[in-house]
Design a protein around this motif. Structure first.
Motif, PDB file in Angstrom:
ATOM      1  N   CYS A 162      20.950  53.754  73.758  1.00  0.00           N
ATOM      2  CA  CYS A 162      21.530  52.418  73.957  1.00  0.00           C
ATOM      3  C   CYS A 162      21.628  52.071  75.439  1.00  0.00           C
ATOM      4  CB  CYS A 162      22.932  52.346  73.340  1.00  0.00           C
ATOM      5  SG  CYS A 162      22.948  52.199  71.555  1.00  0.00           S
ATOM      6  N   ALA A 163      21.945  53.069  76.258  1.00  0.00           N
ATOM      7  CA  ALA A 163      22.153  52.843  77.694  1.00  0.00           C
ATOM      8  C   ALA A 163      20.859  52.968  78.500  1.00  0.00           C
ATOM      9  CB  ALA A 163      23.186  53.828  78.230  1.00  0.00           C
ATOM     10  N   GLY A 164      19.754  53.328  77.845  1.00  0.00           N
ATOM     11  CA  GLY A 164      18.503  53.515  78.566  1.00  0.00           C
ATOM     12  C   GLY A 164      18.506  54.739  79.461  1.00  0.00           C
ATOM     13  N   ASP A 165      19.287  55.750  79.085  1.00  0.00           N
ATOM     14  CA  ASP A 165      19.402  56.981  79.863  1.00  0.00           C
ATOM     15  C   ASP A 165      18.384  57.986  79.324  1.00  0.00           C
ATOM     16  OD1 ASP A 165      20.160  59.319  81.151  1.00  0.00           O
ATOM     17  OD2 ASP A 165      22.315  58.938  80.942  1.00  0.00           O
ATOM     18  N   ASP A 166      17.136  57.869  79.776  1.00  0.00           N
ATOM     19  CA  ASP A 166      16.047  58.680  79.223  1.00  0.00           C
ATOM     20  C   ASP A 166      16.244  60.176  79.449  1.00  0.00           C
ATOM     21  OD1 ASP A 166      14.814  56.372  78.369  1.00  0.00           O
ATOM     22  OD2 ASP A 166      13.526  56.197  80.122  1.00  0.00           O
ATOM     23  N   GLU A 167      16.812  60.536  80.590  1.00  0.00           N
ATOM     24  CA  GLU A 167      17.022  61.955  80.888  1.00  0.00           C
ATOM     25  C   GLU A 167      17.958  62.591  79.867  1.00  0.00           C
ATOM     26  OE1 GLU A 167      18.101  64.794  84.731  1.00  0.00           O
ATOM     27  OE2 GLU A 167      19.010  62.787  84.584  1.00  0.00           O
ATOM     28  N   LEU A 168      19.018  61.872  79.511  1.00  0.00           N
ATOM     29  CA  LEU A 168      19.966  62.415  78.544  1.00  0.00           C
ATOM     30  C   LEU A 168      19.401  62.372  77.128  1.00  0.00           C
ATOM     31  CD1 LEU A 168      22.735  63.697  78.446  1.00  0.00           C
ATOM     32  CD2 LEU A 168      23.741  61.444  78.059  1.00  0.00           C
ATOM     33  N   VAL A 169      18.581  61.377  76.825  1.00  0.00           N
ATOM     34  CA  VAL A 169      17.897  61.342  75.532  1.00  0.00           C
ATOM     35  C   VAL A 169      17.043  62.594  75.377  1.00  0.00           C
ATOM     36  CG1 VAL A 169      16.108  60.199  74.168  1.00  0.00           C
ATOM     37  CG2 VAL A 169      17.874  58.834  75.270  1.00  0.00           C
ATOM     38  N   ASP A 170      16.290  62.936  76.424  1.00  0.00           N
ATOM     39  CA  ASP A 170      15.431  64.132  76.377  1.00  0.00           C
ATOM     40  C   ASP A 170      16.260  65.398  76.185  1.00  0.00           C
ATOM     41  OD1 ASP A 170      13.243  62.528  76.766  1.00  0.00           O
ATOM     42  OD2 ASP A 170      13.068  62.923  78.906  1.00  0.00           O
ATOM     43  N   ALA A 171      17.417  65.467  76.858  1.00  0.00           N
ATOM     44  CA  ALA A 171      18.268  66.658  76.743  1.00  0.00           C
ATOM     45  C   ALA A 171      18.844  66.768  75.330  1.00  0.00           C
ATOM     46  CB  ALA A 171      19.395  66.585  77.767  1.00  0.00           C
ATOM     47  N   ALA A 172      19.226  65.635  74.743  1.00  0.00           N
ATOM     48  CA  ALA A 172      19.779  65.643  73.389  1.00  0.00           C
ATOM     49  C   ALA A 172      18.703  66.054  72.382  1.00  0.00           C
ATOM     50  CB  ALA A 172      20.344  64.271  73.039  1.00  0.00           C
ATOM     51  N   GLU A 173      17.485  65.573  72.585  1.00  0.00           N
ATOM     52  CA  GLU A 173      16.390  65.945  71.682  1.00  0.00           C
ATOM     53  C   GLU A 173      16.027  67.417  71.836  1.00  0.00           C
ATOM     54  OE1 GLU A 173      13.341  63.140  72.607  1.00  0.00           O
ATOM     55  OE2 GLU A 173      14.196  61.575  71.300  1.00  0.00           O
ATOM     56  N   ALA A 174      16.124  67.924  73.058  1.00  0.00           N
ATOM     57  CA  ALA A 174      15.860  69.352  73.289  1.00  0.00           C
ATOM     58  C   ALA A 174      16.905  70.210  72.587  1.00  0.00           C
ATOM     59  CB  ALA A 174      15.843  69.638  74.786  1.00  0.00           C
ATOM     60  N   LEU A 175      18.162  69.757  72.633  1.00  0.00           N
ATOM     61  CA  LEU A 175      19.238  70.478  71.953  1.00  0.00           C
ATOM     62  C   LEU A 175      18.972  70.518  70.454  1.00  0.00           C
ATOM     63  CD1 LEU A 175      22.080  71.802  71.949  1.00  0.00           C
ATOM     64  CD2 LEU A 175      23.032  69.498  71.728  1.00  0.00           C
ATOM     65  N   GLU A 176      18.522  69.384  69.904  1.00  0.00           N
ATOM     66  CA  GLU A 176      18.238  69.330  68.475  1.00  0.00           C
ATOM     67  C   GLU A 176      17.093  70.257  68.098  1.00  0.00           C
ATOM     68  OE1 GLU A 176      18.659  68.162  64.510  1.00  0.00           O
ATOM     69  OE2 GLU A 176      19.972  67.925  66.255  1.00  0.00           O
ATOM     70  N   ALA A 177      16.070  70.296  68.945  1.00  0.00           N
ATOM     71  CA  ALA A 177      14.924  71.170  68.675  1.00  0.00           C
ATOM     72  C   ALA A 177      15.319  72.642  68.716  1.00  0.00           C
ATOM     73  CB  ALA A 177      13.814  70.891  69.695  1.00  0.00           C
ATOM     74  N   LEU A 178      16.133  73.006  69.687  1.00  0.00           N
ATOM     75  CA  LEU A 178      16.588  74.394  69.789  1.00  0.00           C
ATOM     76  C   LEU A 178      17.502  74.772  68.633  1.00  0.00           C
ATOM     77  CD1 LEU A 178      17.320  74.624  73.611  1.00  0.00           C
ATOM     78  CD2 LEU A 178      15.568  75.899  72.351  1.00  0.00           C
ATOM     79  N   ARG A 179      18.332  73.816  68.207  1.00  0.00           N
ATOM     80  CA  ARG A 179      19.254  74.085  67.103  1.00  0.00           C
ATOM     81  C   ARG A 179      18.481  74.418  65.833  1.00  0.00           C
ATOM     82  NH1 ARG A 179      21.616  71.699  62.921  1.00  0.00           N
ATOM     83  NH2 ARG A 179      20.309  69.862  63.167  1.00  0.00           N
ATOM     84  N   GLY A 180      17.322  73.783  65.668  1.00  0.00           N
ATOM     85  CA  GLY A 180      16.517  74.054  64.486  1.00  0.00           C
ATOM     86  C   GLY A 180      15.898  75.437  64.486  1.00  0.00           C
ATOM     87  N   LYS A 181      15.824  76.051  65.671  1.00  0.00           N
ATOM     88  CA  LYS A 181      15.227  77.393  65.779  1.00  0.00           C
ATOM     89  C   LYS A 181      16.273  78.494  65.826  1.00  0.00           C
ATOM     90  CE  LYS A 181      11.321  75.534  68.417  1.00  0.00           C
ATOM     91  NZ  LYS A 181      10.606  75.543  69.717  1.00  0.00           N
ATOM     92  N   GLY A 182      17.525  78.110  65.962  1.00  0.00           N
ATOM     93  CA  GLY A 182      18.593  79.096  66.071  1.00  0.00           C
ATOM     94  C   GLY A 182      19.638  78.614  67.058  1.00  0.00           C
ATOM     95  N   PRO A 183      20.653  79.436  67.342  1.00  0.00           N
ATOM     96  CA  PRO A 183      21.700  79.030  68.285  1.00  0.00           C
ATOM     97  C   PRO A 183      21.139  78.697  69.653  1.00  0.00           C
ATOM     98  CG  PRO A 183      22.318  81.031  67.097  1.00  0.00           C
ATOM     99  CD  PRO A 183      20.865  80.779  66.799  1.00  0.00           C
ATOM    100  N   PRO A 184      21.524  77.552  70.254  1.00  0.00           N
ATOM    101  CA  PRO A 184      21.027  77.192  71.591  1.00  0.00           C
ATOM    102  C   PRO A 184      21.430  78.233  72.627  1.00  0.00           C
ATOM    103  CG  PRO A 184      22.109  75.331  70.528  1.00  0.00           C
ATOM    104  CD  PRO A 184      22.404  76.538  69.696  1.00  0.00           C
TER     105      PRO A 184
END
Length: 235
Positions: A191-213
């Protein structure tokens, strides 16, 4: 659905005058955008930040419109949409919102009449979509000029969301909490156009799917939040 206030008839500049909108949204930044959209449209607004709060509101009054975010801290907004569209007293319009464009199908299946992809900044689009689904007696007849200026929420609300996310991160001790944190951050940052934080949130989601971050990944996310709220945090 609440009847139109007979002392508040819609006008060309405020076509939703007399309507009450229940906003079910956990993000202060997204809620501020909707508050401005409703204010500029002439509608009254009430806010709930979770399913429990929304249901408590609905025990007391019946709004004209509900705008429901699909990702809420205590469940999916789709649950509430089902209740509002397939229950007894139906509302004039039930709309869904999400930062995930793929969520529209879920919203429609639950019964939402319209879907808003975040960020929602167009006043004209908001008014047109809501009013197109209202009963005829609620619509303003005749041509009118459509507003073209975008809605810009107060950045202080974004900082408040970041502070809330920082608290969640410090308390995140299970997969469910991390899943909610990831989708919350992704939606707000989008919503805020904060692409860096969007990428970090998506990375967290990807890692969560593979196991504990990894601790390093959580520390990186904490650092990004620290930059946005201007204070030190510990993981």
């Amino acid at each position: 659905m609440e009847p139109l206030d007979t002392f508040a008839s819609p006008t060309a500049s405020r076509p939703m005058l007399g309507l009450t909108v229940l906003v079910v949204e956990d993000s202060l930044y997204a809620s501020e955008a909707l508050r401005l959209l409703c204010l500029r449209s002439g509608a009254r607004i009430r806010r709930a930040d979770c399913l429990k709060s929304a249901r408590r509101h609905l025990q007391v009054y019946r709004p004209s419109v509900a705008v429901v975010d699909l990702g809420l801290p205590d469940g999916s907004g789709a649950e509430l949409i089902v209740e509002l569209t397939r229950g007894g007293a139906k509302l004039g319009v039930v709309a869904a919102m999400s930062g995930d464009s793929g969520a529209e199908e879920t919203a429609r299946e639950a019964g939402a009449q319209c879907f808003f992809a975040k960020p929602l900044t167009s006043l004209a689009a908001f008014q047109a979509e809501i009013l197109s689904h209202m009963p005829q007696e609620y619509r303003l007849s005749g041509p009118r000029a459509l507003p073209s200026d975008p809605i810009e929420p107060d950045p202080v609300a974004y900082k408040d969301d970041m502070a809330h996310a920082a608290e969640l991160l410090q308390e995140a001790s299970d997969a469910d909490m991390l899943a909610y944190l990831g989708q919350f951050l992704r939606g707000v940052a989008h919503c805020a156009g904060d692409d860096e934080l969007v990428d970090a949130a998506e990375a967290l989601e990807a890692l969560r799917g593979k196991g504990p971050p990894l601790r390093s990944e959580l520390a990186r996310l904490a650092g990004l939040l620290q930059q946005r709220i201007g204070q030190r945090m510990a993981i």
